[in-house]
Design an enzyme around this catalytic site. Structure first.
Site, PDB file in Angstrom:
ATOM      1  N   ASP A 568      10.304  12.847 -32.895  1.00 33.83           N
ATOM      2  CA  ASP A 568      10.528  13.189 -32.196  1.00 33.83           C
ATOM      3  C   ASP A 568      11.320  14.504 -31.236  1.00 33.83           C
ATOM      4  O   ASP A 568      10.318  15.129 -31.726  1.00 33.83           O
ATOM      5  CB  ASP A 568      10.211  12.358 -30.915  1.00 33.83           C
ATOM      6  CG  ASP A 568       9.826  12.150 -29.183  1.00 33.83           C
ATOM      7  OD1 ASP A 568       8.338  12.077 -28.795  1.00 33.83           O
ATOM      8  OD2 ASP A 568      10.626  12.835 -28.564  1.00 33.83           O
ATOM      9  N   TYR A 662      12.563  18.326 -21.700  1.00 38.67           N
ATOM     10  CA  TYR A 662      11.481  18.525 -21.442  1.00 38.67           C
ATOM     11  C   TYR A 662      11.191  19.780 -20.198  1.00 38.67           C
ATOM     12  O   TYR A 662      10.273  21.232 -20.469  1.00 38.67           O
ATOM     13  CB  TYR A 662       9.440  17.626 -20.517  1.00 38.67           C
ATOM     14  CG  TYR A 662      10.107  15.886 -21.472  1.00 38.67           C
ATOM     15  CD1 TYR A 662       8.801  16.303 -22.080  1.00 38.67           C
ATOM     16  CD2 TYR A 662      10.639  15.139 -21.511  1.00 38.67           C
ATOM     17  CE1 TYR A 662       8.822  15.035 -22.715  1.00 38.67           C
ATOM     18  CE2 TYR A 662      11.010  14.448 -22.435  1.00 38.67           C
ATOM     19  CZ  TYR A 662       9.764  14.048 -23.316  1.00 38.67           C
ATOM     20  OH  TYR A 662       9.792  13.289 -24.029  1.00 38.67           O
ATOM     21  N   HIS A 721       4.175   6.018 -32.377  1.00 41.30           N
ATOM     22  CA  HIS A 721       5.092   7.230 -32.945  1.00 41.30           C
ATOM     23  C   HIS A 721       6.063   6.929 -33.063  1.00 41.30           C
ATOM     24  O   HIS A 721       6.713   7.977 -33.590  1.00 41.30           O
ATOM     25  CB  HIS A 721       5.381   7.210 -30.466  1.00 41.30           C
ATOM     26  CG  HIS A 721       6.172   8.561 -30.678  1.00 41.30           C
ATOM     27  ND1 HIS A 721       5.812   9.539 -30.490  1.00 41.30           N
ATOM     28  CD2 HIS A 721       7.340   8.962 -29.784  1.00 41.30           C
ATOM     29  CE1 HIS A 721       6.632  10.108 -30.411  1.00 41.30           C
ATOM     30  NE2 HIS A 721       7.738  10.032 -29.648  1.00 41.30           N
TER      31      HIS A 721
END
Length: 744
Positions: A568, A662, A721
């Site tokens: 990730d 982010y 994920h």
């Protein structure tokens, strides 16, 4: 970078003075002392000016604690009757008021909004490919308004053209720090909103914004009276919420709190209670964020919510109506985030050990760092009040989680009866008292210890340290002044493991023992997580800083090169490290993170990936951290003991820091494909669970064009994920075989 974000987004997805009241039990459980200490320490550090934490069960207050001041200049203490700006905690009140009209037959949930506000017959949707407004696939419904699927935000959400239209319409929150609402009535706002292209077609996804303000205007249409009058008639007066309103009348101004912020690391006032526009209120009666209230008042609202719509024999809603509000309305919307008719919905764990069980929590928070949680099946509610912008909800989340973990011990405590709530404000709530912390005391604490909204590794060690683990040995690395925690095991070539969101070093627990038989494994906590430092500011989470962290780890162990493994966000860091530091990257392993070229290509051209990345756009909003909490972030962890460890790790972490990854690095609309990246020169193993709903496998296409060496691509059907946990044995086997095969 995961779809998990879409589930936890609105959960908060979002903390030195004890209440001097004779109504509290003489002895509180130890857990309550610890929770109170958590709040006290935050005030003493200068992280919070003041805070109130209240826990109730049915009509009984089982815990109440306040710490600090409501104004750092005057030193006036904060209390349960301090009047505060609750911002988006207005939304549930507005939603309840609307549902009283639903019970009267004034509307149906699937009615088109245009039936009541004709301007919405001409509504449109922005088409990013055509760069123009187009007709919606269907009309916006009342249900869309309740559940935030209208497509209306608080601005452009990164789309410059749509943002320009919000500005031209005057539909933007104003300075200071976006605290003040638009300068218009909600009737005018609704008409202007209808003329702005929505970000997506109705019902396609959850988009946080002006929807509940639109609901406020609908209440005016359905009821025939202004919103403030209907809220008073339907909710506030029946619940005896006498201090809740869209302004602060003269008889309450002595109890009104100033709103604080941080300037140069110290608490400062951004909106003084003595000269605040909130005193007189605004013509924009914001059903989405306009009310002032108190902790004591909001407790009455929560008592009604956990009491099947009834408080003190006064019924606000029928039980079946309230149950409808608690039902997930996003079941037909892509993603895992759940939202009812006014509340975020999460599964949480209460109790510990064998007594732990899962219950449903409903919640929301406010921009000035207010929060509430309710668990109707337990009759439990919690309220946490501060006055600080931008939103900072980590302290509230930590307090809430402590209550849930110690629930069985805490509910056995005798407490205050419902009628005692309004009387809990000490006499000093209206004037400074000698035993309270003054503004100068707060400033002194701030000077003695740098203020931080989360607990850094060094601060955390003052109240604890990493527990010994049979997976390896704990240690810390200095990366240009940022302390990074790691666990290491084994001997041999250096292998650095990087986790993603929401995670920490423990994600590699199934892989570490096998890899340590061949390598020196170092699994780190990324900055912002667990025991690592949590520097403030988006600028401290750019990829160059994160690449520097990996290099600092390699230097710390005296090596020239390392094998870098990332999942990730750890995968994004690993890709970038290999491109920018090829001489220091011996081999590269990436799990469930396509090469940046593949990711940006899919974001630019693949509507499915654009939709799957909606959570990232939400995370880039200024107040996104307010909708995260430790319990919610761990729902994907299947093993109960592992989940307990994760909750503790996330309580030590900074939600703001998590989202800064982010804000600093994730692409923003309008998306553009980027293909010019330095080629990766080392061998690469790419593992991808095909059940990943956030990072789609189409992004893997073309990876071979970015690697000037051997590329091994392994896809694992059925794994999500978190492939390293979902398919632990398979992943461990591939890692050992690939790495030892290349190094023998």
């Amino acid at each position: 970078m995961t779809a998990i974000a879409r589930r936890v987004l609105v959960t908060t997805a979002l903390m030195v003075i004890s209440w001097n009241t004779p109504h509290l039990a003489a002895t509180e459980p130890v857990a309550f002392d610890q929770i109170a200490a958590l709040v006290d320490q935050a005030v003493a550090r200068g992280d919070a000016a003041g805070a109130v934490h209240l826990v109730g069960r049915g009509g009984t207050i089982i815990h109440s604690h306040q710490a600090g001041v409501r104004d750092v200049n005057s030193g006036a203490p904060i209390g349960s009757n301090t009047v505060v700006r609750i911002y988006s905690m207005t939304k549930p009140i507005t939603s309840v008021a609307a549902m009283t009209l639903y019970e009267q037959g004034k509307f149906q949930l699937d009615d088109p909004v245009s039936k009541y506000i004709p301007a919405f017959k001409q509504s449109s949707v922005w088409d990013g490919e055509k760069q123009q407004a187009i007709a919606p696939k269907r009309p916006i419904t009342v249900r869309d308004v309740f559940r935030h699927t209208t497509g209306f935000a608080y601005g452009g959400n990164g789309n410059a053209e749509v943002d320009r239209r919000y500005h031209e319409a005057g539909l933007k929150y104003r300075p200071p720090q976006a605290m003040l609402p638009p300068e218009m009535t909600i009737e005018e706002a609704a008409i202007k909103m209808a003329g702005i292209p929505a970000h997506h077609h109705p019902g396609e996804r959850f988009t946080y914004g002006f929807s509940t303000d639109l609901l406020g205007r609908l209440i005016e249409v359905w009821s025939g009276v202004p919103l403030d009058q209907y809220l008073q008639r339907a909710v506030l007066q029946p619940l005896e919420m006498q201090d809740t309103a869209f302004s602060v009348p003269a008889d309450r101004q002595s109890r009104f709190a100033s709103c604080h912020t941080k300037r140069q690391g110290k608490l400062a006032i951004v909106d003084p209670c003595t000269d605040s526009p909130f005193v007189d209120g605004f013509q924009f009666l914001s059903g989405g964020g306009g009310l002032m209230s108190t902790t004591a008042d909001y407790a009455k609202f929560c008592q009604m919510l956990v009491g099947d719509g009834v408080r003190n024999e006064t019924q606000i809603l029928k039980p079946e109506t309230l149950q409808l509000m608690f039902t997930d309305q996003l079941a037909d919307v892509p993603g895992q985030f759940r939202f009812g008719l006014g509340f975020a919905i999460n599964d949480i764990e209460v109790g510990s050990g064998d007594e732990s069980r899962s219950v449903k929590q409903y919640s929301w928070g406010g921009y000035a760092s207010t929060d509430f949680r309710i668990v109707p099946e337990l009759g439990l509610y919690q309220i946490f009040v501060r006055q600080h912008v931008p939103s900072q909800h980590q302290l509230a989340g930590q307090a809430f989680d402590q209550v849930y973990r110690n629930y069985d011990q805490l509910v056995s405590k005798p407490g205050l009866q419902d009628g005692d709530v309004s009387g809990q404000t000490p006499a000093s709530d209206t004037e400074p008292a000698s035993d309270t912390q003054s503004a100068s005391d707060t400033e002194s604490a701030s000077e003695a210890q740098p203020a931080s909204d989360t607990q850094s590794a060094s601060e955390a060690q003052s109240v604890g340290k990493p527990e010994p683990t049979d997976l390896g040995t704990h240690g810390f690395v200095d990366s240009d002044g940022v302390k990074l925690h790691y666990v290491t095991r084994g001997q041999g070539k250096l292998l650095v493991m990087l986790h993603g969101f929401p995670d920490y070093w423990y994600t590699w627990r199934e892989q570490i023992p096998a890899l340590a038989e061949h390598f020196q494994v170092v699994a780190i906590d990324l900055r912002g997580y667990n025991w690592s430092d949590q520097p403030e500011g988006v600028q401290n989470y750019t990829l160059d800083k994160l690449v520097g962290d990996v290099e600092a780890v390699i230097d710390h162990f005296g090596q020239e090169q390392a094998i870098v493994v990332g999942h990730d966000w750890g995968g994004m860091i690993a890709w970038t490290f290999a491109m920018q530091r090829p001489e220091r990257t011996e081999k590269l392993v990436v799990l469930n993170l396509p090469h940046p070229a593949g990711l940006t290509r899919e974001l630019a051209n693949n509507p499915d990936q654009q939709a799957a990345s909606a959570y990232a756009r939400e995370f880039q909003k200024p107040d996104a951290a307010s909708r995260l909490n430790a319990q919610g972030l761990t729902f994907w962890v299947k093993d109960p003991e592992a989940r307990r460890k994760y909750v503790q790790a996330f309580q030590r972490s900074s939600f703001e820091a998590m989202l800064n990854f982010y804000k600093a690095n994730y692409p923003r609309p309008p998306y553009q494909a980027q293909q010019e990246f330095p080629k990766v020169k080392c061998p690469v193993l790419l593992l991808h669970g095909l059940g990943d709903t956030a990072l789609l496998p189409e992004g893997l296409n073309g990876t071979w064009n970015q690697v000037q060496n051997e590329l091994t691509l392994v896809t694992i059907p059925g794994a999500s994920h978190f492939v390293q946990q979902d398919a632990a044995a398979s992943v461990t086997g591939h890692l050992v075989r690939w790495l030892t095969g290349l190094t023998e």
